[in-house]
Design a protein around this motif. Structure first.
Motif, PDB file in Angstrom:
ATOM      1  N   ILE A 120     -40.859  31.252 -25.907  1.00  0.00           N
ATOM      2  CA  ILE A 120     -40.812  29.808 -26.158  1.00  0.00           C
ATOM      3  C   ILE A 120     -42.168  29.193 -25.852  1.00  0.00           C
ATOM      4  O   ILE A 120     -42.657  28.339 -26.595  1.00  0.00           O
ATOM      5  CB  ILE A 120     -39.711  29.147 -25.304  1.00  0.00           C
ATOM      6  N   ILE A 121     -42.786  29.631 -24.757  1.00  0.00           N
ATOM      7  CA  ILE A 121     -44.104  29.105 -24.408  1.00  0.00           C
ATOM      8  C   ILE A 121     -44.949  30.193 -23.752  1.00  0.00           C
ATOM      9  O   ILE A 121     -44.464  30.994 -22.947  1.00  0.00           O
ATOM     10  CB  ILE A 121     -44.005  27.876 -23.484  1.00  0.00           C
ATOM     11  N   THR A 122     -46.213  30.221 -24.133  1.00  0.00           N
ATOM     12  CA  THR A 122     -47.238  31.042 -23.484  1.00  0.00           C
ATOM     13  C   THR A 122     -48.353  30.090 -23.084  1.00  0.00           C
ATOM     14  O   THR A 122     -48.879  29.361 -23.933  1.00  0.00           O
ATOM     15  CB  THR A 122     -47.800  32.110 -24.446  1.00  0.00           C
ATOM     16  N   ALA A 123     -48.689  30.069 -21.807  1.00  0.00           N
ATOM     17  CA  ALA A 123     -49.704  29.123 -21.333  1.00  0.00           C
ATOM     18  C   ALA A 123     -50.675  29.814 -20.396  1.00  0.00           C
ATOM     19  O   ALA A 123     -50.266  30.518 -19.476  1.00  0.00           O
ATOM     20  CB  ALA A 123     -49.043  27.938 -20.634  1.00  0.00           C
ATOM     21  N   TYR A 124     -51.955  29.579 -20.644  1.00  0.00           N
ATOM     22  CA  TYR A 124     -53.014  30.092 -19.779  1.00  0.00           C
ATOM     23  C   TYR A 124     -53.704  28.916 -19.097  1.00  0.00           C
ATOM     24  O   TYR A 124     -53.916  27.866 -19.711  1.00  0.00           O
ATOM     25  CB  TYR A 124     -54.015  30.911 -20.593  1.00  0.00           C
ATOM     26  N   PHE A 125     -54.066  29.099 -17.841  1.00  0.00           N
ATOM     27  CA  PHE A 125     -54.720  28.061 -17.044  1.00  0.00           C
ATOM     28  C   PHE A 125     -56.072  28.602 -16.601  1.00  0.00           C
ATOM     29  O   PHE A 125     -56.164  29.680 -16.008  1.00  0.00           O
ATOM     30  CB  PHE A 125     -53.845  27.678 -15.857  1.00  0.00           C
ATOM     31  N   TYR A 156     -40.923  33.208 -21.608  1.00  0.00           N
ATOM     32  CA  TYR A 156     -42.064  32.371 -21.280  1.00  0.00           C
ATOM     33  C   TYR A 156     -43.118  33.228 -20.579  1.00  0.00           C
ATOM     34  O   TYR A 156     -42.844  34.328 -20.091  1.00  0.00           O
ATOM     35  CB  TYR A 156     -41.667  31.219 -20.356  1.00  0.00           C
ATOM     36  N   ARG A 157     -44.350  32.682 -20.523  1.00  0.00           N
ATOM     37  CA  ARG A 157     -45.415  33.330 -19.768  1.00  0.00           C
ATOM     38  C   ARG A 157     -46.418  32.279 -19.314  1.00  0.00           C
ATOM     39  O   ARG A 157     -46.966  31.546 -20.143  1.00  0.00           O
ATOM     40  CB  ARG A 157     -46.130  34.382 -20.620  1.00  0.00           C
ATOM     41  N   PHE A 158     -46.636  32.188 -18.006  1.00  0.00           N
ATOM     42  CA  PHE A 158     -47.599  31.254 -17.426  1.00  0.00           C
ATOM     43  C   PHE A 158     -48.616  32.059 -16.631  1.00  0.00           C
ATOM     44  O   PHE A 158     -48.245  32.732 -15.664  1.00  0.00           O
ATOM     45  CB  PHE A 158     -46.902  30.228 -16.537  1.00  0.00           C
ATOM     46  N   THR A 159     -49.871  31.991 -17.016  1.00  0.00           N
ATOM     47  CA  THR A 159     -50.896  32.851 -16.428  1.00  0.00           C
ATOM     48  C   THR A 159     -52.133  32.058 -16.007  1.00  0.00           C
ATOM     49  O   THR A 159     -52.874  31.574 -16.866  1.00  0.00           O
ATOM     50  CB  THR A 159     -51.326  33.936 -17.435  1.00  0.00           C
ATOM     51  N   PRO A 160     -52.363  31.905 -14.716  1.00  0.00           N
ATOM     52  CA  PRO A 160     -53.591  31.251 -14.246  1.00  0.00           C
ATOM     53  C   PRO A 160     -54.658  32.281 -13.881  1.00  0.00           C
ATOM     54  O   PRO A 160     -54.357  33.468 -13.717  1.00  0.00           O
ATOM     55  CB  PRO A 160     -53.121  30.530 -12.990  1.00  0.00           C
ATOM     56  N   THR A 161     -55.897  31.854 -13.761  1.00  0.00           N
ATOM     57  CA  THR A 161     -56.914  32.707 -13.166  1.00  0.00           C
ATOM     58  C   THR A 161     -56.650  32.765 -11.657  1.00  0.00           C
ATOM     59  O   THR A 161     -55.783  32.067 -11.140  1.00  0.00           O
ATOM     60  CB  THR A 161     -58.334  32.153 -13.397  1.00  0.00           C
ATOM     61  N   HIS A 162     -57.429  33.569 -10.957  1.00  0.00           N
ATOM     62  CA  HIS A 162     -57.144  33.790  -9.537  1.00  0.00           C
ATOM     63  C   HIS A 162     -57.636  32.657  -8.635  1.00  0.00           C
ATOM     64  O   HIS A 162     -57.312  32.622  -7.462  1.00  0.00           O
ATOM     65  CB  HIS A 162     -57.760  35.111  -9.064  1.00  0.00           C
ATOM     66  N   HIS A 163     -58.436  31.726  -9.137  1.00  0.00           N
ATOM     67  CA  HIS A 163     -58.981  30.658  -8.303  1.00  0.00           C
ATOM     68  C   HIS A 163     -57.879  29.708  -7.838  1.00  0.00           C
ATOM     69  O   HIS A 163     -57.008  29.328  -8.632  1.00  0.00           O
ATOM     70  CB  HIS A 163     -60.058  29.891  -9.064  1.00  0.00           C
ATOM     71  N   LYS A 200     -36.915  25.111 -12.099  1.00  0.00           N
ATOM     72  CA  LYS A 200     -37.034  25.604 -10.726  1.00  0.00           C
ATOM     73  C   LYS A 200     -37.193  27.118 -10.640  1.00  0.00           C
ATOM     74  O   LYS A 200     -37.826  27.628  -9.726  1.00  0.00           O
ATOM     75  CB  LYS A 200     -35.812  25.168  -9.925  1.00  0.00           C
ATOM     76  N   ASN A 201     -36.628  27.857 -11.566  1.00  0.00           N
ATOM     77  CA  ASN A 201     -36.640  29.316 -11.463  1.00  0.00           C
ATOM     78  C   ASN A 201     -37.776  29.979 -12.234  1.00  0.00           C
ATOM     79  O   ASN A 201     -37.862  31.207 -12.285  1.00  0.00           O
ATOM     80  CB  ASN A 201     -35.303  29.882 -11.960  1.00  0.00           C
ATOM     81  N   VAL A 202     -38.648  29.161 -12.830  1.00  0.00           N
ATOM     82  CA  VAL A 202     -39.755  29.708 -13.593  1.00  0.00           C
ATOM     83  C   VAL A 202     -40.845  30.192 -12.638  1.00  0.00           C
ATOM     84  O   VAL A 202     -41.181  29.530 -11.665  1.00  0.00           O
ATOM     85  CB  VAL A 202     -40.327  28.650 -14.559  1.00  0.00           C
ATOM     86  N   VAL A 203     -41.395  31.360 -12.923  1.00  0.00           N
ATOM     87  CA  VAL A 203     -42.448  31.916 -12.074  1.00  0.00           C
ATOM     88  C   VAL A 203     -43.678  32.212 -12.913  1.00  0.00           C
ATOM     89  O   VAL A 203     -43.607  32.337 -14.139  1.00  0.00           O
ATOM     90  CB  VAL A 203     -41.980  33.215 -11.375  1.00  0.00           C
ATOM     91  N   MET A 204     -44.816  32.352 -12.224  1.00  0.00           N
ATOM     92  CA  MET A 204     -46.070  32.669 -12.905  1.00  0.00           C
ATOM     93  C   MET A 204     -46.302  34.171 -12.873  1.00  0.00           C
ATOM     94  O   MET A 204     -45.764  34.886 -12.031  1.00  0.00           O
ATOM     95  CB  MET A 204     -47.232  31.948 -12.218  1.00  0.00           C
ATOM     96  N   ASP A 205     -47.155  34.628 -13.786  1.00  0.00           N
ATOM     97  CA  ASP A 205     -47.605  36.016 -13.741  1.00  0.00           C
ATOM     98  C   ASP A 205     -48.398  36.250 -12.469  1.00  0.00           C
ATOM     99  O   ASP A 205     -48.817  35.302 -11.794  1.00  0.00           O
ATOM    100  CB  ASP A 205     -48.528  36.315 -14.933  1.00  0.00           C
ATOM    101  N   ASP A 206     -48.649  37.522 -12.177  1.00  0.00           N
ATOM    102  CA  ASP A 206     -49.576  37.828 -11.101  1.00  0.00           C
ATOM    103  C   ASP A 206     -50.914  37.172 -11.413  1.00  0.00           C
ATOM    104  O   ASP A 206     -51.351  37.126 -12.570  1.00  0.00           O
ATOM    105  CB  ASP A 206     -49.773  39.335 -10.966  1.00  0.00           C
ATOM    106  N   LEU A 207     -51.566  36.666 -10.385  1.00  0.00           N
ATOM    107  CA  LEU A 207     -52.846  35.995 -10.600  1.00  0.00           C
ATOM    108  C   LEU A 207     -53.870  36.983 -11.138  1.00  0.00           C
ATOM    109  O   LEU A 207     -53.919  38.135 -10.736  1.00  0.00           O
ATOM    110  CB  LEU A 207     -53.343  35.385  -9.295  1.00  0.00           C
ATOM    111  N   MET A 208     -54.693  36.503 -12.058  1.00  0.00           N
ATOM    112  CA  MET A 208     -55.602  37.401 -12.748  1.00  0.00           C
ATOM    113  C   MET A 208     -57.013  36.837 -12.782  1.00  0.00           C
ATOM    114  O   MET A 208     -57.223  35.637 -12.630  1.00  0.00           O
ATOM    115  CB  MET A 208     -55.098  37.649 -14.163  1.00  0.00           C
TER     116      MET A 208
END
Length: 425
Positions: free
Chosen positions: A315-320, A158-165, A182-190
């Motif tokens: 399984i999932i790639t999500a950008y916020f 998986y990959r969950f990536t938000p902007t830094h805001h 519960k154990n899912v984490v996000m990428d470093d904020l970008m």
């Protein structure tokens, strides 16, 4: 000296207008207008992926790619200051009603008088609203009910990536809570796509023209006469009151804001169009490099599904991200493009570029790659969804073959890794 007949016609028109204004009661309107450009509640326009999901026999979803706008936030600092100052207009409206000059209904006045100020609007500017948190949580929860593979998130699948805001980061967190992993984490904020350091005056050209058009000036006059206050409303005053209307509207329980009673439905449509013009020329088809910026996330989509097709995907790639990025992605895809540019001179009711429907709070595009086994041979199909409804105009029935998908995304194939980093990260 004007003819008597002409004076009579003018008198009748003004009398008719006053009757029309006084006959409109907001509180008991059967279907209150709830389209507020980019501040439209998600629940006002969304579908439900549980009801609208496209299932194909002998096909299994193997990868999901999505881009999500942040959920509802409190107003930005500049808007909050104007809104706080505009609250004083309430007393003027109530006094005008008591003196028989205001056209609002008695219950509309009572609701406005009883409205309790939410100090969070001014103390938590730009922060994610509780409603925005629930919007994101619920989207993820519904997706999980449809796609059982979302119960299997672990390791690198998986990959969950938000902007830094911070409001985007909090939206992503709420989404992960909705998945219940519960154990899912996000990428470093970008960082998001970098905007130009200075605004181009051309971006606001059509918006400014519309604010001096007969359409807008008629709405401004209607609002002034409807309220009956001696204080002359400026465009900034009207914008601030409009913001009080849309920021204090509850989308979760469909509870209208009493501030919206200050406007007729036609007034709200005029103010909505200002938002459409602004986003069209800042981030949409009216901006030269909008399409190029929007291609960058789509290049990542193509690469993600190519890897999944080769058995190496997630399984999932999500950008916020933000509303402006959603506009740019739509532009790159060629979606919601009118035959002619929208302008101040022509407010078409049936226009495709409608930020209320295409870019509400928590707006999202989700693509699902399906692996199919037809006649013992593997094949792949892609489904496109926007705000939890299939985009049936992309391919027949909303189902794209792999060849159709690649043809649609192939113009973005040459986007470099460095460009992706700048835009998405």
């Amino acid at each position: 000296m004007m003819p008597v007949k002409f004076n009579l016609i003018v008198f009748i028109l003004y009398l008719y207008a006053d009757i029309a204004l006084s006959s409109f009661c907001y509180w008991n309107t059967a279907c209150s207008y709830r389209y507020f450009s980019t501040q439209t509640p998600y629940n006002a326009v969304r579908g439900d992926i549980r009801d609208s999901v496209i299932n194909i026999p002998e096909c299994e979803p193997i990868s999901i790619w999505g881009i999500f706008r942040n959920g509802k936030t409190y107003p930005d600092p500049k808007s909050a200051i104007r809104m706080k100052e505009a609250i004083a207009i309430r007393d003027l409206v109530v006094s005008s009603y008591e003196n028989g000059r205001c056209s609002l209904c008695a219950q509309d006045i009572d609701n406005l008088r009883d409205w309790v100020i939410d100090n969070n609007m001014f103390d938590k500017t730009s922060a994610l609203h509780d409603e925005g948190r629930q919007e994101m949580f619920s989207i993820a929860s519904r997706l999980k009910q449809v796609y059982s593979k979302l119960n299997e998130l672990e390791g690198a699948n998986y990959r969950f990536t938000p902007t830094h805001h911070h409001w985007v980061k909090e939206s992503a967190k709420a989404f992960l809570e909705g998945l219940g992993s519960k154990n899912v984490v996000m990428d470093d904020l970008m960082d998001p796509i970098k905007s130009d350091s200075e605004e181009d005056p051309a971006w606001n050209k059509e918006t400014n023209k519309y604010k001096i058009s007969s359409d807008y000036l008629a709405a401004k006059d209607r609002i002034q006469r409807r309220l009956g206050i001696e204080f002359s409303l400026t465009s900034d005053n009207i914008t601030a009151v409009y913001d009080l209307c849309r920021y204090s509207w509850s989308g979760l329980n469909n509870k209208a804001s009493p501030w919206c009673a200050l406007f007729t439905t036609e007034d709200l449509k005029v103010l909505e169009y200002i938002g459409d013009l602004e986003h069209y020329y800042k981030y949409g088809y009216g901006r030269q490099n909008a399409e190029m910026n929007g291609q960058i996330p789509l290049a990542d989509l193509l690469e993600s599904f190519q890897l999944a097709k080769a058995g190496k995907g997630r399984i999932i790639t999500a950008y916020f991200t933000h509303s402006r990025i959603m506009d740019m992605v739509y532009t790159a895809l060629g979606w919601f493009k009118d035959s002619k540019p929208i302008t101040a001179a022509d407010k078409k009711r049936d226009r495709y570029w409608r930020t209320s429907r295409n870019n509400p709070h928590a707006a999202n595009i989700v693509m699902v790659l399906n692996k199919c086994a037809f006649k013992k041979s593997s094949d792949y199909h892609v489904m496109f969804y926007m705000n939890e409804e299939p985009i049936r105009s992309v391919c027949e029935g909303g189902i794209c073959s792999w060849a159709e998908f690649e043809k649609l995304l192939s113009p973005f194939r040459e986007i470099t890794s460095n460009n992706k980093t700048t835009a998405l990260k």
